[in-house]
Design an enzyme around this catalytic site. Structure first.
Site, PDB file in Angstrom:
ATOM      1  N   GLY A 516      12.700  -4.277   2.553  1.00  0.00           N
ATOM      2  CA  GLY A 516      12.081  -4.666   1.482  1.00  0.00           C
ATOM      3  C   GLY A 516      11.514  -3.765   0.611  1.00  0.00           C
ATOM      4  N   GLN A 517      10.492  -4.219  -0.350  1.00  0.00           N
ATOM      5  CA  GLN A 517       9.975  -3.415  -1.316  1.00  0.00           C
ATOM      6  C   GLN A 517       8.334  -3.595  -1.065  1.00  0.00           C
ATOM      7  OE1 GLN A 517      11.206  -0.904  -3.549  1.00  0.00           O
ATOM      8  NE2 GLN A 517       9.233  -0.537  -4.015  1.00  0.00           N
ATOM      9  N   GLY A 518       7.749  -2.725  -0.468  1.00  0.00           N
ATOM     10  CA  GLY A 518       6.399  -2.964  -0.433  1.00  0.00           C
ATOM     11  C   GLY A 518       5.540  -2.278  -1.575  1.00  0.00           C
ATOM     12  N   GLY A 519       4.477  -2.745  -1.583  1.00  0.00           N
ATOM     13  CA  GLY A 519       3.412  -2.017  -2.661  1.00  0.00           C
ATOM     14  C   GLY A 519       3.536  -0.554  -2.816  1.00  0.00           C
ATOM     15  N   GLY A 521       6.198   1.382  -1.675  1.00  0.00           N
ATOM     16  CA  GLY A 521       7.521   2.219  -1.608  1.00  0.00           C
ATOM     17  C   GLY A 521       8.337   0.908  -0.802  1.00  0.00           C
ATOM     18  N   VAL A 523      11.001  -0.054   2.109  1.00  0.00           N
ATOM     19  CA  VAL A 523      11.112  -0.130   3.733  1.00  0.00           C
ATOM     20  C   VAL A 523      12.381  -0.335   4.152  1.00  0.00           C
ATOM     21  CG1 VAL A 523      10.215  -1.054   5.691  1.00  0.00           C
ATOM     22  CG2 VAL A 523       8.839  -1.122   3.464  1.00  0.00           C
ATOM     23  N   LYS A 537       8.947   3.306   6.170  1.00  0.00           N
ATOM     24  CA  LYS A 537       8.211   3.176   4.849  1.00  0.00           C
ATOM     25  C   LYS A 537       8.501   4.347   4.177  1.00  0.00           C
ATOM     26  CE  LYS A 537       5.073   0.330   3.853  1.00  0.00           C
ATOM     27  NZ  LYS A 537       4.876  -0.663   2.625  1.00  0.00           N
ATOM     28  N   ASP A 634      -4.855  -5.098   0.407  1.00  0.00           N
ATOM     29  CA  ASP A 634      -3.769  -5.997  -0.173  1.00  0.00           C
ATOM     30  C   ASP A 634      -3.099  -6.725   0.871  1.00  0.00           C
ATOM     31  OD1 ASP A 634      -1.742  -6.714  -1.839  1.00  0.00           O
ATOM     32  OD2 ASP A 634      -0.604  -4.801  -1.621  1.00  0.00           O
TER      33      ASP A 634
END
Ligand SMILES: *[C@@H]1O[C@H](CO)[C@@H](O)[C@H](O)[C@H]1NC(C)=O
Ligand SMILES: *[C@@H]1O[C@H](CO)[C@@H](O)[C@H](O)[C@H]1NC(C)=O
Ligand SMILES: *[C@@H]1O[C@H](CO)[C@@H](O)[C@H](O)[C@H]1NC(C)=O
Ligand SMILES: *[C@@H]1O[C@H](CO)[C@@H](O)[C@H](O)[C@H]1NC(C)=O
Ligand SMILES: *[C@@H]1O[C@H](CO)[C@@H](O)[C@H](O)[C@H]1NC(C)=O
Ligand SMILES: *[C@@H]1O[C@H](CO)[C@@H](O)[C@H](O)[C@H]1NC(C)=O
Ligand SMILES: *[C@@H]1O[C@H](CO)[C@@H](O)[C@H](O)[C@H]1NC(C)=O
Ligand SMILES: *[C@@H]1O[C@H](CO)[C@@H](O)[C@H](O)[C@H]1NC(C)=O
Ligand SMILES: *[C@@H]1O[C@H](CO)[C@@H](O)[C@H](O)[C@H]1NC(C)=O
Ligand SMILES: *[C@@H]1O[C@H](CO)[C@@H](O)[C@H](O)[C@H]1NC(C)=O
Length: 827
Positions: A516-519, A521, A523, A537, A634
């Protein structure tokens, strides 16, 4: 002559009654001036307390005489005289409180029928006065001694005020306890009471009817052994007295600062709580309450020699050297049968020793023996000498520790705390002594009390540890062989991985491995050393932090370990790349379950409730219990990961720290976070604090219950977001309507409503009105608890931020001045 004397005495009486009689708002009641139920009250000299008639339920004709705080906006009654029998009557407020010439206080109704009297001994020339500490006392007006013929402090109702004594007067045999009201609107003695049991080492107990249901334990010099403060600041504000001597066994507390209002109250739901008035939020703040967790629901849930752990599942374990008496019921999670010794004690040969259980709530002391002048060494010797002695402990842990408690009966109702509690020394046979684990910090103390043979074992262990440490650091340096930058192993105790190794395990950061794409960067998934699954990450390169700072932050964050936080396993710093390596969570993130109709069915109410509780505990740890104070900034459903057992783990914590900005209350130009979870003050003014996290947590609770995203709900006519929608349902008493249909039935409505209410309390507009995480954990953990009514949430309507349209222009822009958030006024 005598006639003249009599006349002058009468004159004196007349004068006295005019001079000393109560004018409106005075603090004294005299025989000549009763108090009528027409708005008249007594007010203590500096205005702290007020005494008069009141009705606990609005509109009720039942009138009671009570004492309440005068200077606070919420009428809080601390004492009731005629709690058993109200003054009723056709003409409404017709009761009278009077003082007879013999010094008895009497409440009578319209027909002069006495509904209550103080039954005090006869007294000449009496006067009753409301003192500034809330005590209503009767004494002879010429009496200068400090003792009173009668005082309300001897007859508490449900509240203990500063200076009031709870317990036993051994001279008179009188005992006082706190008996809860029958209900919020009925002061009659209810089911629940708090009382002190004078047997053995005196203990505090909670009662339901004629039965004890919670043991608060003996006083250990600082607190009751079984009651944990949640707010350590009590020690700065109050001093406590627990007196055990031949005259009395009493507990009392004293406020160091008179302007701080505090009380100990037995609530009608069966919860004993310490409350402090917070003027700014006009609320009674809970300092602690009890019973509190799964171990407190009954007496001795884990039976003799069993230990209850509040945060473990199953909660029961046996003491070291003991095994379950019945494995079968133990497997069925019924620990009440308790445990038995693995090896019998061998008293006469003198080979027995002790193991220590740290952080213990002491076992039941009602049949144990106490000597307050012994020290711990003498205590141990005494216990060893007596073949029936099962355990010993310090009686007073304040200061150096002193006194000696010895148990000669079986040890019941033991609990172990994560923090707090005290050491309990349990006697074991020689064969069972070696079981003591060596990794606990307290193990050094054990060496002193264990026989020398164990020392050899310890040495061996130490050697093994050193050997292992060497070996691990070798393994680490194998990996760090890849690093170019001069990163010293010694100043960095987190495993450092090479870029090549990570590229290898993630297949060159292939899309297949992207989780996935976290805030901060993307993962990726990988496997470390061929077995441990990890999540990598890859931080985006916007961080302005220097290498040294980065390493410091990562090391600190790696030390945060909690069941409800994702564990940081290592990191990689190479070629301008910075990566964090986490444990991999099999069930992915919470949002994939919550907002999906089919997967949502996998989350029943119990699971959802446990997820809420887990997140709350993780967040509490970040805010208050860890060495760092971390604001997540967050928190959202996609940052909550679930492991195989659906235990929630907060991820991405400490990122705000890594990306700079670690003040507790700060003002930031760069608003990080996700719209929909952001508190108004953060979104609008960039002001963040722990209370902004509380807001996000509240949104999360409401999402978990409703299965809907905060920016995805619309009612056709009103443009309300989820918070607005829930608020309007709540105001209409239709809170249950918002429960996600995927949860299935039946649901425990009380618990669901409690959670919705807590959610709404968290999203209140003003940060100071939102509860702290510690109160939230308490509210969630207790079965019954009086929650304040939530106020209007800080939510917005009609704003583009809440629109489902992700390409909304303002969403891309996170600069503060352009964020226009409007707060809905009223309904
Ligand atoms: C009453 O409350 C006000 C506001 O909190 C405070 O300023 C004042 O000192 C209080 N008076 C007394 C007598 O406690
Ligand atoms: C007082 O006496 C009247 C007349 O006997 C009666 O109707 C009334 O119920 C009495 N009030 C109370 C509170 O007992
Ligand atoms: C006061 O005490 C005297 C003597 O004990 C008694 O006769 C009288 O009735 C009492 N008065 C009241 C109002 O209780
Ligand atoms: C206990 O009661 C006696 C008799 O009523 C009283 O004199 C004494 O002051 C009381 N002791 C305490 C500690 O309150
Ligand atoms: C508390 O005190 C009341 C009144 O003295 C008494 O009736 C009750 O039995 C007491 N309760 C307990 C649990 O000691
Ligand atoms: C602890 O209590 C004090 C008031 O005595 C309050 O200011 C503080 O915020 C409380 N802390 C927590 C974590 O609730
Ligand atoms: C004391 O030790 C002896 C020899 O080890 C053993 O036979 C005996 O049973 C022990 N005594 C007790 C009371 O256990
Ligand atoms: C308590 O211990 C001290 C010191 O060992 C001893 O002198 C004293 O007699 C003991 N008191 C009681 C009541 O046993
Ligand atoms: C052991 O201690 C208990 C309590 O102090 C006492 O009643 C008993 O007599 C003692 N037993 C022996 C053998 O000393
Ligand atoms: C406990 O120990 C402290 C420090 O030695 C002492 O000040 C205090 O009075 C003791 N408390 C009791 C109840 O003995």
């Amino acid at each position: 002559m005598e006639a003249i004397n009599n006349a002058s005495f009468l004159l004196y009486l007349l004068l006295a009654s005019t001079l000393y009689s109560r004018t409106k708002g005075g603090d004294t009641l005299t025989p000549s001036q009763p108090l009528a139920d027409n708005g008249e009250t007594l007010i203590s000299s500096s205005g702290s307390f007020e005494l008069g008639f009141f009705s606990p339920a609005a509109g009720s004709k039942d009138r009671y005489v009570g004492i309440w705080y005068r200077n606070i906006s919420v009428q809080t009654v601390v004492w009731v005289a005629n709690r058993q029998r109200p003054v009723t009557g056709q003409s409404g407020q017709s009761g009278r409180l009077s003082l007879t010439i013999n010094g008895t206080l009497v409440i009578a109704d319209e027909n002069s029928t006495v509904v209550w009297s103080s039954n005090s001994p006869a007294l000449a020339d009496p006067a009753a006065r409301l003192l500034d500490n809330g005590n209503f006392v009767v004494s002879g007006s010429r009496d200068v001694t400090s003792s009173y013929a009668w005082q309300s402090f001897d007859f508490p109702t449900d509240t203990l005020l500063p200076d009031m004594k709870l317990g036993w007067n051994l001279t008179s045999g009188h005992s006082s306890n706190l008996t809860a009201w029958a209900s919020a609107t009925d002061p009659a003695p209810g089911r629940y009471a708090t009382a002190i049991d004078p047997h053995g080492d005196p203990q505090i107990y909670l009662w339901a009817g004629m039965r004890q249901f919670f043991r608060g334990g003996p006083w250990n010099g600082l607190r009751f052994s079984g009651i944990q403060e949640i707010n350590k600041s009590v020690f700065n504000t109050f001093s406590f007295d627990f007196i055990v001597d031949s005259k009395e066994i009493t507990y009392s507390f004293h406020s160091r600062d008179r302007s701080i209002l505090s009380r100990l109250t037995m609530h009608h739901s069966g919860v004993l709580q310490r409350l402090v008035w917070i003027e700014s939020s006009k609320l009674w703040n809970v300092m602690w309450l009890t019973p509190r967790d799964q171990c407190d629901n009954m007496l001795s849930p884990c039976g003799p020699y069993g230990v209850c752990y509040p945060s473990r599942s199953p909660m029961c374990n046996c003491l070291l050297g003991f095994r379950p008496k019945s494995l079968k019921s133990w497997d069925l999670r019924d620990g009440t049968g308790g445990c038995e010794r693995s090896s019998e004690l061998d008293c006469r040969n003198g080979t027995d020793g002790f193991v220590v259980l740290s952080g213990a709530k002491l076992p039941d002391t009602s049949r144990s023996t106490v000597n307050r002048s012994m020290n711990l060494e003498q205590c141990r010797a005494l216990c060893l000498r007596n073949c029936s002695c099962k355990a010993y402990a310090s009686a007073n842990i304040s200061g150096e520790g002193s006194g000696c408690i010895i148990w000669i009966t079986e040890l019941t109702d033991i609990k172990a705390y994560d923090g707090g509690g005290q050491d309990l020394y349990v006697r074991l046979a020689f064969d069972d002594l070696g079981l003591e684990s060596t990794n606990s910090q307290r193990s050094r103390r054990v060496i002193i009390i264990l026989i020398p043979a164990l020392a050899i074992l310890l040495l061996l262990c130490a050697a093994f540890c050193i050997w292992r440490r060497k070996k691990t650091s070798q393994t680490n340096s194998d990996h760090s062989a890849y690093t170019e930058e001069a990163v010293e192993e010694d100043d960095f105790d987190l495993p450092l991985l090479g870029l090549a190794a990570i590229m290898d395990t993630t297949d060159n950061f292939s899309l297949d491995n992207k989780l996935g794409q976290g805030g901060y960067g993307p993962v990726y998934k990988g496997k470390l050393w061929g077995e441990q699954e990890i999540a990598v990450k890859r931080l985006s390169k916007t961080s302005t932090q220097g290498l040294h700072e980065f390493k410091n932050e990562v090391t600190l964050i790696a030390k945060l370990q909690h069941r409800n936080l994702v564990r940081l396993l290592g990191c990689c710093i190479q070629s301008g790349e910075r990566m964090l390596i986490y444990e991999y969570m099999h069930n992915g993130s919470l949002d994939t379950f919550l907002f999906d109709k089919n997967k949502g069915k996998l989350l029943g109410w119990k699971t959802r409730y446990n997820i809420i509780l887990g997140i709350a505990r993780g967040l509490l740890y970040l805010h208050e219990d860890s060495r760092l104070r971390i604001i997540h900034r967050d928190l959202k459903a996609s940052n909550i990961l679930l492991d195989e057992d659906m235990i929630p783990k907060i991820s991405d914590f400490g990122m705000a720290k890594i990306f700079g900005g670690d003040e507790t209350i700060g003002n930031t130009k760069r608003v990080v976070g996700t719209y929909g979870y952001m508190s108004p003050e953060y979104a609008m003014d960039g002001i963040f604090s722990m209370k902004s996290d509380v807001f996000s947590f509240g949104v999360l609770i409401l999402e978990i219950i409703s299965g809907r995203r905060n920016r995805g709900v619309y009612q056709s006519t009103r443009h309300l977001n989820l918070l607005g929608h829930i608020w309007s349902l709540w105001k209409e008493d239709k809170g249950l309507d918002l429960v996600d249909a995927s949860i299935g039935h039946p649901i425990p409505t009380d618990e669901v409503l409690k959670c919705i209410k807590i959610g709404l309390l968290c999203v209140q507009e003003r940060p100071e009105n939102r509860p702290t995480m510690s109160s939230i954990v308490l509210m969630l953990g207790s079965n019954s608890f009086l929650l304040p009514e939530p106020r209007q949430p800080g939510f917005v309507i009609g704003s583009k931020y809440w629109s489902e349209n992700d390409s909304s222009p303002s969403k891309k822009d996170s600069s503060v001045n352009q964020v226009s958030v409007t707060i809905l006024e009223g309904r």
